[in-house]
Write a protein that holds these residues in place. Sequence first.
Motif, short mmCIF file in Angstrom:
data_model
loop_
_atom_site.label_atom_id
_atom_site.label_comp_id
_atom_site.label_asym_id
_atom_site.label_seq_id
_atom_site.Cartn_x
_atom_site.Cartn_y
_atom_site.Cartn_z
N UNK B 444 0.83 -1.10 -0.05
CA UNK B 444 -0.02 0.07 -0.04
C UNK B 444 0.59 1.28 -0.01
N UNK B 445 0.66 2.17 -0.96
CA UNK B 445 1.53 3.35 -1.02
C UNK B 445 0.56 4.54 -0.95
N UNK B 446 1.18 5.66 -0.71
CA UNK B 446 0.46 6.93 -0.60
C UNK B 446 -0.28 7.42 -1.90
N UNK B 447 0.49 6.92 -3.00
CA UNK B 447 0.29 7.48 -4.33
C UNK B 447 0.23 6.11 -5.04
N UNK B 448 -0.84 6.08 -6.15
CA UNK B 448 -0.73 4.84 -7.04
C UNK B 448 -0.76 5.49 -8.34
N UNK B 449 0.04 4.51 -9.24
CA UNK B 449 0.10 4.79 -10.51
C UNK B 449 -1.10 4.60 -11.25
N UNK B 450 -1.51 5.84 -11.66
CA UNK B 450 -3.01 5.80 -12.34
C UNK B 450 -3.07 4.94 -13.58
N UNK B 451 -2.23 4.89 -14.27
CA UNK B 451 -2.24 3.96 -15.59
C UNK B 451 -2.32 2.52 -14.88
#
Lengths: 526, 1040
Positions: B444-451
């Motif tokens: 789980x990360x704070x940001x996620x690769x949107x693609x």
Amino acid sequence: MSLFHNPVRTARLGALLLVPVGLMVGCTDLKETPTSLITKDTFYKNSDEVLAGVTSVYANLRNNLESYYSLNSISSAEGVVPVRGGDWFDNGAWLELHRQGWTPNSVTGLREISDIWNQQYAGVARANIVLEALENVTVASGAQIKGELRALRAFYYMQLMDAYGGIPIATDTKVEQREQATRAQVFTFIERELREARAVLPKIWPGQQGRLTQGAADAMLATLYLNARVWSGTPTASGITLGAPRWTEASAFADSVINNGQYSLATASYTSPCGSGYFANFCYTNQTSPENVFVVRGIALDGLGFNRQYNTLHYNSFSGGGGWNGWAIVEQTFNAFDPVDVRRNTILSGPQVDLFTGAPVNNRQGARLIFTPTIANINAADEGEGVRLYKFPLDPNRAGNASGTDFTIYRLAEMILIKAEAQNELGNTEIARGLVNQVRVRGFPGNASKLLPAGLSQTTMRASIFSERVFELTGEGKRRQDQIREGTYTSGTWFGKTAAAAHKVVLPIPQAQINTNPKLTQNPGY
Amino acid sequence: MKLIRGLMAAAVGGLLLANPAQGQRGVISGRVVDSTSQLPMQSVTVTIEGTQRGAVTGVDGAFRLADLPAGSARLRVTRIGYSPQVKDVAVQAGQTATVRFVLQSVAANLGAVVVTGYGSQRKEAITGAVVTINADEANVGVIANPTQLLTGRAAGVNVTLNSGEPGAGAQIRIRGGTSITASNDPLYVIDGVPLQNNEAQARGVGIGGTPPIGRNPLNAINPSDISSVTVLKDAAATAIYGSRGANGVVLIETKRGRTGQATMEYETYAAVGVAANSLNPLSSAEYRDLLSREIANTNNPAATRAALVTQRNGLGTANTNWENELRRNAITQNHNLSFAGGNQTTTFRASLNFNDQQGVVLSNGFQRLQARLNGNHEALSGRLRIGLNLSSSRIQDDYLPFENTGGFEGGVFQNAVIFLPTNPVFVTDPVTQAQRFFETGPGRQERRNPVALAEQTIDEGETIRTLANVTSSFSIFPSLIAQVNVGSDRSNGQRNVYQPRAGSVGSEFNGLAQQSQRALSNQTLQTLLTWSPTIGNDIEFDATGGYEYTDFDNRDFSMQTRNFTSDAFTFNNLGAGSLPQIPQSNQEQARLVSFFGRANIGYKNRYFLTGVLRRDGSSRFGDANKWAVFPAISGSWLISDESFAKGLPFSQLKLRAGYGLQGNQAVAPYASLASLAPDGGARYVFGNTVFTGIVPNVNPNPNLKWEQSTQSNIAFDYGIADGRFSGSLEFYSKRTTDLLLTVPISQTGSAFVSTQLQNIGAVQNRGLEFSLDARMYERANRGLNLTSGLVFSVERNKVLDLGPTDFIETSSVSGQGQSGVNAQRIIPGRPIGAFYGAEFAGFNGTGNQLFTKYTVTRNAAGVETSRVANGTTTDPGADDRLVIGDANPNFSLGLRSNLTWHNIDASWLWRAEQGRDVFNNTALVYATKGAITAQRNLIRSGSETPEPISEQAVYSSRWIEDGSFFRLQNVTLGYTFKLPFSGGARTTRVYVSGDNLLLFTKYSGYDPEVFIDAGTASRGVDYLSYPRPRTYTTGLRIQF
């Protein structure tokens, strides 16, 4: 008629039209019979159904960890939530709570302060409906269950009275606008309920640990009498006009827990993945703690566990998901700890490591994460400012955010401190010293010089007991009550807080309640 | 019961005996249509002169006279308001003669027939506020569902698409919304059967956020099947729908076959859509530049600046435009095949539609396969008519994960803004050497690769919806018609979600799969009796009485498991996950029973009066309040027919006025009952066992009743210069009382939750609607024809009363640091949609935001008596917050033109709304510089402010923008010709069309027409909505 050449056929077809007319008569029933819901008339008919009702009253205890917990921690000298860049501003709610700046229609007035009322009263309502049902059904252990529910209800009333002063009392399910009882009347009501309940409650519920026992009811009574002068007093615009002290009863009921036979202080022999003795009391394995008297049960299942650590931990504090990096311990409180008091280790400070792997962790800019006690600007704190409570360690097996931690509402160490406080007030300072040291010794293993010395004055002992409660009970939702009893809650100053108006010792009655129930009067000063 | 059975036997027997005699006698069959609209005319009397024989036309305008002696028969057709016609018809033994009458209205040329609910009326006899849209004119461009036909074409009807996502829902507001908690959606009636508005699609998974808002309930309808859409606006028109009429009624009629006109039609179009706008997040270079500037900015503390140096040194080397990476040219294709025809007794139309739309964002789209069959049959010399409408559709939705929400970590659109441009889309795995999506770390990360989020998440829905209704009508006498309609609307929705183990969402659960199902069913029975006696030549009278019964049965089920050992099963084998979650299921049932009557009376085709009375019963309300009566009365006066009006410039002038009561019952069932349910939040652990708690889940309100709206309407219908300019001007006032409102209740130990659904408060809507249709230029000799239309509406909404509640906070603000912040308040004296917050007053010397400070004085009761601006503050308090905007437009406008020149046709549609405010929540969150401390990118405008990096995002008037707009909705250019060498092809039309081509607005977000579901009666909040496409279409229609 003569337009149609076959009147017979016409008549037959006319008859066809009467069919729907006939249907019309049968289809006007509009009674609702829900299928995936049930109604109270058809429920609470046997032990299991009654237990399902009882369960719901307990489930409401988790609300103690929401707004009520925020009030106890953040509005006292224990905690602070600085604004951290774009985060934790929340329209100024946390700053308002910390500064005791609420009014009936302010940000927290509309949210936290209204929530506490509704959440605690929901527990009362849930208890009332089951208690009413028990009048009409006989189940095994019925008397004990009634006692259990009355004690739980009394507990909710105690939180309400603590927060708001005089409040309405309901013991049935009638939906009506009720009169407000005075705080002293509520005190008396709670006292009677708990005393009658404790007489029928068992010392344990075999196999169903977590249910309210005689020990828990006694702990509630001890707390009630401990705060008797405040709670049986009268809130005014200039603070509380104190009621009569009840130190003897406070000591007696604390004693009753101490001598109950079920409880003992955790010693080094009580171990856990989070450390032994004192520390094991707060581990995610703490359902086995010998010290717990009454807890909010937690289990590592979504929605059923403890997650308050997330408020304090940094985004990078642990691998596999991060905290929310908000709440900090007020600098003065952290500094009050003796540096060698091992209980201070429940607060994270200095350079940080991953709480699971032990590897050094960085802040989000890529530099080493360091928690510092000082927060330079409450409106613009950076990621590392403020030390963090980590008394209840994360469960590696948590589901979602839910750790299997029981949150301690009452544990034996506090009962010993209550007895100490009562004895000191009764003039028995030496008895008090012995009791305090029973608790204090765990903070200083092998360092007897740190124990309270003999010969302290009553005043010094009183201050020492309040301090000891900070060292022992920080993060357990006690600080606001303690400071009100001590007289420092509104007048005291600490980081981010100047003296507040004395009437803030009770919250305003939520505006929505005043609007919907004309029988309520707003608390003085608001 | 015995009686009924007997009657049924008699009825069936009667039917069997009822075969018309054949042999030495002949049959006349025919149809009557209106000369202007060419629509079939109902209730036209057909008589054979010199005999007692006769018939009355049905819904489809057809009649049939059987068993006639051979020879010549003189048919006379009459209908009030039309010139009578006489035709001689030769009847031959054993044969059927066909005849067609085209009736001309005797009044001005406005005699179209309009469907008005449980029947139809000539337009000029209508006394209520009704607007009809001819679908053929409106059906241009990519029209994915029928609600879009209304866009910009009907005054007082406002259609806002929720987003640019294929299949997205729409907010349709007829004369604004007056409900706060109950639904504001209109009632849709398809071929006479009311549709259930509930969302048919099963719900998805809301991890760290709520699932996306609902889809359009009319997605199951093929727009090409629609012949007309009629909107009933005022109480006079909608009261016949009683409890469901308060929000207006949309009547949709589908196309039918016609006698003797066997036709076949193939329509197709292909379209390409591109996202019309960008949020402009910073590029790689700009982000570095911003870091450098903030490092140099001495308003930032030294420690922060030092940390930014560390951050700058650690940035990646990529330059990724995440918006571009997520977008594509979206291809849409639509195929529609229909054939229709019939003989004298039976007509049919069948159609098949395939529609496949891609979204302009990766990995989502919408597919519809739909078939429809409409058939009509008549027997017994046309006295018995049976109609069947059957349509079944399969909708496949490919959802974009985390469309609008996604909690802290966010969904695709959040990450398209915040994921750093210095990060690449893909990286090479150092171990396997395979290409994989870049993420900022494992788990789980704070940001996620949107693609990755768009590509990895599987979220599919399939909804099968079948609408069926059977109509039978029988004319007992020519003047008395009995009708029975049975309708059924059933849908089954399935939703499958899988979050793979490696994905940025699924990794937390080690894979997560969910299957959800939703089954909706409603059945309607209507019986109607219509009496239209002939009472002299000057009086026109008809009366309809009826009974209607509807039941609803809705079910939901969902099951989720987690912890998979492999992604191979996806959602297909829930048992492969070792951690099952608690399954959810639910059933809701409700019933409506109604008795209604309507009488229309006309005198000299000049004075018309309509009275409506409906008694409705709904199971949703308290025992004592289940039934209510909804009356309406309305009248009209054709002033232009009066002798004194001859000098006026009007070729037609009609005054209409009406008053009526409408109801709203659109709340969930069981709110009047004290019900208990196993609530997930009521579980608790004793020992090591989880016990399920059963709790009262609602504060019952046994007195719950209808929300009631009284509406008055006054209007002029006008025609000038022989109807060359025509239209109407209407004023209305609608007052809704006994609002079904969820309000805080007195909690003193007997309430289970803090609110209760009550009948409290009042809301008022007042408005003006103006429409103008102009035949601008008509030169038949030059083949040139230009028509234009304009619709204009003004609506003013005001909350009058909220009972004991001072205000309701709504429109929760999204974003970090915005917990408990609400953008709007519903306050008595203000419109629904009033923005409430601090007034932004610029920046101080250190770049901090300043807000206007107010000194407020209050009287003893705490009511504000004065408010004086008193400098500025960085820390606004309760007194510094006030109403800072209004989401409602001052007026809205639709402007359209059609041009034909020989074989070429062109049309365009403009739409405008002026004076409306939009809260740009997207900018509030993503144009805040503090994002960089969290290694998040931001919108460019946020990098250009003097704010220090620690400045928090404060909801204020700074984020309220002018959302006025002027939009070129559609332009179409077509060419119609006879295909050479085509054999039977009659006409062929090719066209090109563009949608959403131009948008003039000051609004800085994607699009000022926004809707997010941000709380009770929230309006005008924009947060990360799906970008709206600009679409180019080419199409072809061949008729054989």
